[in-house]
Design a protein around this motif. Structure first.
Motif, mmCIF file in Angstrom:
data_model
loop_
_atom_site.group_PDB
_atom_site.id
_atom_site.type_symbol
_atom_site.label_atom_id
_atom_site.label_comp_id
_atom_site.label_asym_id
_atom_site.label_seq_id
_atom_site.Cartn_x
_atom_site.Cartn_y
_atom_site.Cartn_z
ATOM 1 N N GLY A 1 15.575 11.727 -11.058
ATOM 2 C CA GLY A 1 14.623 12.254 -10.104
ATOM 3 C C GLY A 1 13.191 11.962 -10.468
ATOM 4 N N THR A 2 12.931 10.901 -11.197
ATOM 5 C CA THR A 2 11.581 10.581 -11.633
ATOM 6 C C THR A 2 11.213 9.174 -11.217
ATOM 7 N N ALA A 3 9.928 8.914 -11.250
ATOM 8 C CA ALA A 3 9.455 7.580 -10.907
ATOM 9 C C ALA A 3 9.915 6.586 -11.953
ATOM 10 N N ILE A 4 10.428 5.455 -11.505
ATOM 11 C CA ILE A 4 10.935 4.423 -12.392
ATOM 12 C C ILE A 4 10.309 3.103 -11.966
ATOM 13 N N LYS A 5 9.780 2.380 -12.904
ATOM 14 C CA LYS A 5 9.166 1.108 -12.576
ATOM 15 C C LYS A 5 10.249 0.111 -12.197
ATOM 16 N N GLU A 6 10.141 -0.438 -11.009
ATOM 17 C CA GLU A 6 11.116 -1.393 -10.531
ATOM 18 C C GLU A 6 10.412 -2.626 -9.992
ATOM 19 N N SER A 7 11.111 -3.727 -10.028
ATOM 20 C CA SER A 7 10.617 -4.955 -9.439
ATOM 21 C C SER A 7 11.234 -5.127 -8.059
ATOM 22 N N PRO A 8 10.571 -5.855 -7.170
ATOM 23 C CA PRO A 8 11.147 -6.069 -5.842
ATOM 24 C C PRO A 8 12.499 -6.776 -5.932
ATOM 25 N N LEU A 9 13.433 -6.351 -5.120
ATOM 26 C CA LEU A 9 14.731 -7.024 -5.047
ATOM 27 C C LEU A 9 14.621 -8.286 -4.207
ATOM 28 N N LEU A 10 13.827 -8.238 -3.139
ATOM 29 C CA LEU A 10 13.637 -9.360 -2.242
ATOM 30 C C LEU A 10 12.316 -10.053 -2.558
ATOM 31 N N GLU A 11 12.269 -11.335 -2.350
ATOM 32 C CA GLU A 11 11.031 -12.061 -2.591
ATOM 33 C C GLU A 11 9.927 -11.526 -1.687
ATOM 34 N N GLY A 12 8.826 -11.110 -2.292
ATOM 35 C CA GLY A 12 7.726 -10.546 -1.528
ATOM 36 C C GLY A 12 8.024 -9.171 -0.975
ATOM 37 N N GLY A 13 9.072 -8.531 -1.486
ATOM 38 C CA GLY A 13 9.532 -7.274 -0.926
ATOM 39 C C GLY A 13 8.891 -6.045 -1.537
ATOM 40 N N LEU A 14 9.468 -4.899 -1.198
ATOM 41 C CA LEU A 14 8.972 -3.592 -1.604
ATOM 42 C C LEU A 14 9.796 -3.030 -2.750
ATOM 43 N N VAL A 15 9.336 -1.905 -3.285
ATOM 44 C CA VAL A 15 10.078 -1.165 -4.307
ATOM 45 C C VAL A 15 10.188 0.277 -3.838
ATOM 46 N N PRO A 16 11.164 1.026 -4.349
ATOM 47 C CA PRO A 16 11.262 2.439 -3.978
ATOM 48 C C PRO A 16 10.042 3.222 -4.434
ATOM 49 N N GLY A 17 9.655 4.229 -3.633
ATOM 50 C CA GLY A 17 8.561 5.102 -4.005
ATOM 51 C C GLY A 17 8.959 6.026 -5.137
ATOM 52 N N PRO A 18 8.050 6.903 -5.582
ATOM 53 C CA PRO A 18 8.296 7.764 -6.746
ATOM 54 C C PRO A 18 9.556 8.622 -6.654
ATOM 55 N N ASP A 19 9.867 9.158 -5.473
ATOM 56 C CA ASP A 19 11.055 10.010 -5.368
ATOM 57 C C ASP A 19 12.290 9.256 -4.897
ATOM 58 N N GLY A 20 12.163 7.951 -4.666
ATOM 59 C CA GLY A 20 13.302 7.150 -4.242
ATOM 60 C C GLY A 20 13.626 7.255 -2.778
ATOM 61 N N LEU A 21 12.832 8.021 -1.994
ATOM 62 C CA LEU A 21 13.157 8.259 -0.591
ATOM 63 C C LEU A 21 12.164 7.591 0.353
ATOM 64 N N SER A 22 11.367 6.669 -0.153
ATOM 65 C CA SER A 22 10.437 5.896 0.662
ATOM 66 C C SER A 22 10.198 4.574 -0.038
ATOM 67 N N TRP A 23 9.421 3.692 0.602
ATOM 68 C CA TRP A 23 9.092 2.412 0.011
ATOM 69 C C TRP A 23 7.648 2.408 -0.479
ATOM 70 N N ALA A 24 7.363 1.488 -1.382
ATOM 71 C CA ALA A 24 6.001 1.312 -1.870
ATOM 72 C C ALA A 24 5.774 -0.160 -2.149
ATOM 73 N N GLU A 25 4.534 -0.585 -2.052
ATOM 74 C CA GLU A 25 4.190 -1.940 -2.449
ATOM 75 C C GLU A 25 4.286 -2.022 -3.972
ATOM 76 N N PRO A 26 4.814 -3.134 -4.492
ATOM 77 C CA PRO A 26 4.925 -3.257 -5.951
ATOM 78 C C PRO A 26 3.564 -3.293 -6.606
ATOM 79 N N ALA A 27 3.502 -2.752 -7.814
ATOM 80 C CA ALA A 27 2.246 -2.761 -8.554
ATOM 81 C C ALA A 27 1.878 -4.182 -8.924
ATOM 82 N N THR A 28 0.598 -4.448 -8.909
ATOM 83 C CA THR A 28 0.124 -5.783 -9.279
ATOM 84 C C THR A 28 -0.555 -5.722 -10.644
ATOM 85 N N GLY A 29 -0.560 -6.842 -11.299
ATOM 86 C CA GLY A 29 -1.238 -6.910 -12.589
ATOM 87 C C GLY A 29 -0.391 -6.456 -13.734
#
Length: 507
Positions: free
Chosen positions: A479-507
């Motif tokens: 139930g915590t935020a986990i750093k993830e990489s996009p599964l799809l090229e140019g895609g999104l990652v799950p948000g902090p609670d896993g119930l929404s999407w977020a843009e992947p962190a850059t840098g």
């Protein structure tokens, strides 16, 4: 004034979900957990019969934890399933796999359940109501409200015969393989050219069990015309079904007497199942007393969404049941659709951005099982009989088996929220390399005849998605935020609670 003459009842919601099965209940609950107004319309009254009794660990320890139903599942007393057994080769003794062999499924998450769907689906539906979903049964949706731009709601008839209309930002079609509204997503259903089979199934009392810790396993046993599933639902009740070619349609879809003769004939030609049912009797009364047929059950729609609408579960796609993926795909799609809807309703992403992620991940999960199953059935290219193309799969070495278990356990992609538990967090962090090594090692897999089995895992899509489910299961526990990489090229990652999407962190 008769009910037909009464004015239509008009309502408004953020989301309307059509269908109260696992996919619909999952989507509804996870959207409601973000505070949105959700209406769920189910045409039947639960509990009701449904096929698909064998779950995967990714569903039990990932999705069910996100839904907050893990305690309800434990109290239900379902048969514990620690793996599977396959009589799919020349060796008369079944070869077994345990979920514990996969790094993502070891420890407390190394099991799933065999469930009576009447009970399991009811748990998920009642849980949706507990989370604020407006659940209405005996409500048959007859019309989708739409215009040239988007879907905008539904019309249905209530149990009292009154007509209702609900406007909504989104409609989720989770009404199953007999959906009447999926066409409003703008696509069409395309059946597999490979999996053109029929399933004839019923229930037996008093069947034998596999020995020891394998007693709760699903048994899949091949015979000369197909294969049979043998699913222990309790200490005494067993689901038994024969999967055969459509060329047998006339007897399978005949009279009850012809169906009975056909099923018993298939069982008689499968020695291990015949032995296990030697002292059993077929259930002939009540919910489990009917012999049932499912046909043409491997397909996918050409579109999974359009503005204002998404397809989930069997309304979108279904694949051959040999690895028990039906509920897994449905609940996974429910999670993906909820993420997209939550993100759009919160104003965090555009609709296209969010739902392209939904469809991309959903299709990829479907594709990995489709490609693997195609290879699984097609291992003996020189055999004339369709089903016996797989009959010599009897010897996996440890690395091959580890990769196999990871896949059939439902943790084959990169979803951290499908794996857990907390005490295995460090292990999951290194699972990417472990799985890559396992997949790479499959080049040594051979049949008894020496045929190489690299094509089982050689398809790029299999290697690419061999970790998403473990991430969802892990997130379900932590139930915590986990750093993830996009599964799809140019895609999104799950948000902090896993119930929404977020843009992947850059840098």
């Amino acid at each position: 004034m008769s009910t037909a003459e009464q004015p239509t009842v008009h309502e408004e919601f953020d989301v309307v979900v059509v269908g109260g099965g696992p996919g619909g209940s999952t989507a509804a609950t996870l959207v409601a957990k973000h505070g949105h107004r959700v209406l769920l319309l189910e045409k039947e009254t639960f509990p009701r019969y449904q096929i698909g009794e064998s779950l995967l660990p990714a569903t039990v320890h990932g999705i069910c934890r996100l839904l907050d139903v893990q305690d309800d599942m434990e109290r239900a007393g379902f048969m514990v399933k620690r793996g599977g057994s396959f009589r799919w080769g020349t060796n008369p003794v079944p070869w077994n796999f345990l979920f514990a062999l996969a790094p993502e499924l070891s420890g407390p998450t190394s099991y799933a359940y065999q469930v009576e769907r009447m009970k399991f689906d009811d748990i998920l539906l009642r849980n949706a109501a507990k989370h604020g979903v407006d659940v209405r049964e005996n409500c048959a949706v007859g019309e989708v409200l739409e215009d040239a731009e988007r879907v905008r709601g539904v019309r249905w008839t209530g149990p009292d015969g009154r007509r209702h209309e609900a406007a909504a930002r989104y409609v989720i079609d989770a009404s199953g393989n007999r959906t009447r509204i999926s066409r409003h997503a703008g696509g069409e259903r395309v059946y597999s050219e490979f999996f053109k089979n029929l399933a004839l199934f019923g229930y037996f009392e008093g069947g034998k069990r596999l020995p020891g810790a394998d007693r709760g396993n699903i048994l899949c046993a091949a015979f000369d015309e197909g294969w049979i599933w043998y699913i222990p639902l309790s200490d005494t009740l067993t689901s038994v079904g024969a999967v055969v070619s459509r060329t047998r349609a006339s007897e399978i879809q005949g009279t009850p007497q012809e169906q009975e003769k056909a099923l018993l004939g298939f069982i008689d030609r499968c020695d291990i199942v015949r032995d296990y049912l030697s002292e059993a009797t077929r259930v002939t009364e009540g919910t489990y007393g009917e012999l049932r047929v499912r046909k043409d059950y491997s397909y996918a729609n050409t579109r999974f969404w359009r503005p204002g609408m998404a397809l989930v579960g069997d309304a979108a796609c279904f694949i051959d049941p040999v690895f028990s993926t039906g509920v897994h795909l449905a609940t996974y799609a429910g999670l993906l659709s909820a993420r997209s809807i939550n993100s759009v309703l919160a104003g965090e992403l555009t609709e296209r951005r969010a739902f392209e992620e939904f469809e991309g991940r959903y299709r990829r999960e479907y594709a990995v099982f489709y490609e693997f199953l195609s290879a699984f059935y097609d291992m003996q290219g020189n055999e004339e009989n369709y089903f016996w193309k797989a009959k010599k799969v009897t010897a996996f070495d440890s690395s091959d088996l580890e990769a196999f278990v990871t896949l059939v356990g439902g943790v084959a992609s990169r979803e951290r929220a499908l794996t857990g538990p907390a005490e295995l967090a460090e292990q999951f962090a290194s699972s990417s390399k472990s799985l890559a090594d396992a997949v790479a090692a499959t080049g040594s897999m051979q049949t008894e005849s020496g045929e190489r089995m690299d094509h089982l895992f050689g398809a790029k899509v299999v290697g690419d998605v061999m970790q998403e489910m473990n991430e969802i299961q892990r997130r379900g526990v932590l139930g915590t935020a986990i750093k993830e990489s996009p599964l799809l090229e140019g895609g999104l990652v799950p948000g902090p609670d896993g119930l929404s999407w977020a843009e992947p962190a850059t840098g």
